[in-house]
Design an enzyme around this catalytic site. Structure first.
Site, PDB file in Angstrom:
ATOM      1  CD  GLN A  35      30.280  12.780  -9.711  1.00 46.06           C
ATOM      2  OE1 GLN A  35      31.404  12.223  -9.873  1.00 46.06           O
ATOM      3  NE2 GLN A  35      29.412  12.202  -9.679  1.00 46.06           N
ATOM      4  CB  SER A  83      19.118 -14.759 -46.051  1.00 48.65           C
ATOM      5  OG  SER A  83      18.371 -13.679 -46.152  1.00 48.65           O
ATOM      6  CD  GLU A 114      33.231 -14.606 -40.589  1.00 50.32           C
ATOM      7  OE1 GLU A 114      32.267 -14.080 -40.292  1.00 50.32           O
ATOM      8  OE2 GLU A 114      34.130 -14.351 -41.368  1.00 50.32           O
ATOM      9  CE  LYS A 116      23.676 -16.763 -38.243  1.00 54.32           C
ATOM     10  NZ  LYS A 116      22.797 -16.116 -37.261  1.00 54.32           N
TER      11      LYS A 116
HETATM   12  C1  LIG Z   1      28.059 -11.566 -45.647  1.00 54.89           C
HETATM   13  C2  LIG Z   1      27.367 -12.794 -45.490  1.00 54.89           C
HETATM   14  C3  LIG Z   1      26.359 -12.809 -46.083  1.00 54.89           C
HETATM   15  C4  LIG Z   1      28.004 -14.056 -46.012  1.00 54.89           C
HETATM   16  C5  LIG Z   1      26.848 -12.790 -44.054  1.00 54.89           C
HETATM   17  N1  LIG Z   1      25.856 -12.629 -43.452  1.00 54.89           N
HETATM   18  C6  LIG Z   1      25.697 -12.579 -42.375  1.00 54.89           C
HETATM   19  N2  LIG Z   1      24.240 -12.345 -41.972  1.00 54.89           N
HETATM   20  C7  LIG Z   1      23.308 -12.379 -42.936  1.00 54.89           C
HETATM   21  C8  LIG Z   1      21.891 -12.941 -42.496  1.00 54.89           C
HETATM   22  N3  LIG Z   1      21.609 -11.972 -41.361  1.00 54.89           N
HETATM   23  C9  LIG Z   1      20.376 -12.029 -41.045  1.00 54.89           C
HETATM   24  N4  LIG Z   1      19.883 -11.123 -39.991  1.00 54.89           N
HETATM   25  C10 LIG Z   1      18.634 -11.064 -39.946  1.00 54.89           C
HETATM   26  C11 LIG Z   1      17.418 -11.741 -40.819  1.00 54.89           C
HETATM   27  C12 LIG Z   1      18.105 -12.584 -41.749  1.00 54.89           C
HETATM   28  N5  LIG Z   1      19.374 -12.634 -42.096  1.00 54.89           N
HETATM   29  C13 LIG Z   1      22.392 -11.630 -40.394  1.00 54.89           C
HETATM   30  C14 LIG Z   1      23.937 -11.311 -40.881  1.00 54.89           C
HETATM   31  C15 LIG Z   1      26.787 -12.983 -41.202  1.00 54.89           C
HETATM   32  C16 LIG Z   1      26.614 -12.756 -39.895  1.00 54.89           C
HETATM   33  C17 LIG Z   1      27.486 -12.976 -39.139  1.00 54.89           C
HETATM   34  C18 LIG Z   1      27.193 -13.049 -37.520  1.00 54.89           C
HETATM   35  N6  LIG Z   1      26.328 -12.876 -37.238  1.00 54.89           N
HETATM   36  O1  LIG Z   1      28.340 -13.205 -36.704  1.00 54.89           O
HETATM   37  C19 LIG Z   1      28.915 -13.258 -39.478  1.00 54.89           C
HETATM   38  N7  LIG Z   1      29.724 -13.527 -39.000  1.00 54.89           N
HETATM   39  N8  LIG Z   1      29.041 -13.229 -40.886  1.00 54.89           N
HETATM   40  C20 LIG Z   1      27.892 -13.204 -41.789  1.00 54.89           C
HETATM   41  N9  LIG Z   1      28.079 -13.056 -43.107  1.00 54.89           N
END
Ligand SMILES: CC(C)(C)c1nc(N2CCN(c3ncccn3)CC2)c2cc(C(N)=O)c(N)nc2n1
Length: 328
Positions: A35, A83, A114, A116
């Site tokens: 509050q 993608s 990394e 995901k």
């Molecule tokens: C920059 C790049 C392309 C290398 C890249 N692309 C990512 N993605 C792309 C596809 N994505 C996507 N999303 C929805 C539909 C299709 N593709 C979702 C993000 C990454 C996602 C993560 C994560 N999730 O932790 C990550 N540590 N590094 C990424 N790095």
């Protein structure tokens, strides 16, 4: 109240509120009641409404969200959000490594591995260090402007430590504990449950009313740079360290590898440790570290040749039938 007094009062209130935010969100030891906190916030909102020219873009009032929007504006990503190609096992990773080494010749190759994060990819745009626009990935070229909702995510800095103009990408997510709590509350209210944290994060960020997103305890990990002005970096790992120094939240479980064997052991270790994480991951992302080598490798029609997503095997679907545990 005259303008000068208002200016002093606004600065003092903002500092007090930011201190209570730190005590509450980072140190989990609030000193005042909700509050009393709400009262401070109301006073600051009142002063900023009376003296709009004194409201700063990184004021704590920006975190609570304004009026609901009638719809989301479209945003064109200047640098497309691509993608990721997929790998499903050790052989796919070794094929990826072979393709990379073929393209870069005899140079040494360093990878960044990394986690995901299983959330919703978003893009954040900063002008002179101030957060000005955030958007969903959408189809990679056109996303939706969800700036108001993203401002409610406390780990998104409203002002960077340096006045740089840049665009970064990250994965917004809902921690497992917040997801379970949200579904318990929805069950008590007889509302439909979210299937998983990714859906609840996406659903929360697609709300036109930012007060809903503000109530959902969302978080984010920044994973890449789309555009960077006024600073040069030579590799992805250096870029991530720069982002951390600017105030972004970057996942600490990232590691650099020269040897594919050690990379594969790292991936295996996270397959085991995954359940212990406070957020969901659906795999690992492996990226060639050197920007020069990324350039050499280039892109296919929709994804970089210098990165690949390793997808964990679908977790055993364990269902409890009348108390009998079966794996299917
Ligand atoms: C920059 C790049 C392309 C290398 C890249 N692309 C990512 N993605 C792309 C596809 N994505 C996507 N999303 C929805 C539909 C299709 N593709 C979702 C993000 C990454 C996602 C993560 C994560 N999730 O932790 C990550 N540590 N590094 C990424 N790095």
């Amino acid at each position: 109240m005259d303008r000068l007094t208002a200016e002093t009062k606004i600065k003092e209130l903002a500092k007090r509120i930011e201190r209570h935010n730190r005590l509450y969100y980072e140190e989990d030891r609030p000193e005042i009641t909700d509050q009393e906190y709400d009262q401070l916030m109301r006073e600051l909102i009142e002063l900023e409404t009376q003296f709009p020219e004194l409201a700063s873009p990184d004021s704590p009032t920006q975190r609570v969200g304004g009026e609901p929007l009638p719809f989301f504006e479209k945003v064109v990503h200047k640098t497309p959000m691509l993608s990721l190609g997929n790998a499903f096992g050790e052989a796919d990773i070794r094929d990826f490594d072979r393709r990379v080494r073929q393209a870069v010749g005899s140079q040494a190759v360093r990878y960044v591995a990394e986690l995901k994060i299983d959330g919703l990819a978003v893009s954040l745009h900063y002008e002179n260090g101030v957060f000005v626009r955030g958007a969903t990935r959408g189809d990679g070229t056109i996303g939706e402007d969800i700036t108001q909702n993203l401002k409610t995510i406390r780990s998104i800095p409203l002002r960077l430590t340096r006045p740089l103009t840049l665009e970064v990408r990250g994965e917004a997510y809902m921690p497992k504990a917040a997801f379970e709590k949200l579904n318990r509350e929805r069950e008590e209210r007889g509302e439909p449950l979210f299937a998983n944290p990714r859906n609840s994060a996406a659903g929360s960020l697609r709300q036109l009313d930012p007060k809903i997103a503000a109530s959902r305890q969302l978080d984010i990990f920044i994973y890449g740079i789309g555009e960077l002005h006024g600073e040069t970096v030579e590799s992805h790992s250096e870029g991530l360290d720069l982002l951390e120094s600017l105030g972004f939240k970057v996942n600490k479980e990232r590691r650099v590898f020269e040897d594919v064997g050690e990379l594969l052991a790292f991936i295996e270790s996270w397959t085991q440790k995954r359940p212990s994480l406070p957020y969901e991951i659906d795999g690992m992302v492996i990226k060639v570290d050197s920007y020069a080598q990324q350039e050499e490798l280039g892109y296919t029609a929709k994804s970089p040749r210098w990165a690949i997503a390793y997808k964990f095997p679908a977790e055993e679907a364990i269902t409890i039938l009348e108390g009998i545990e079966v794996s299917v």
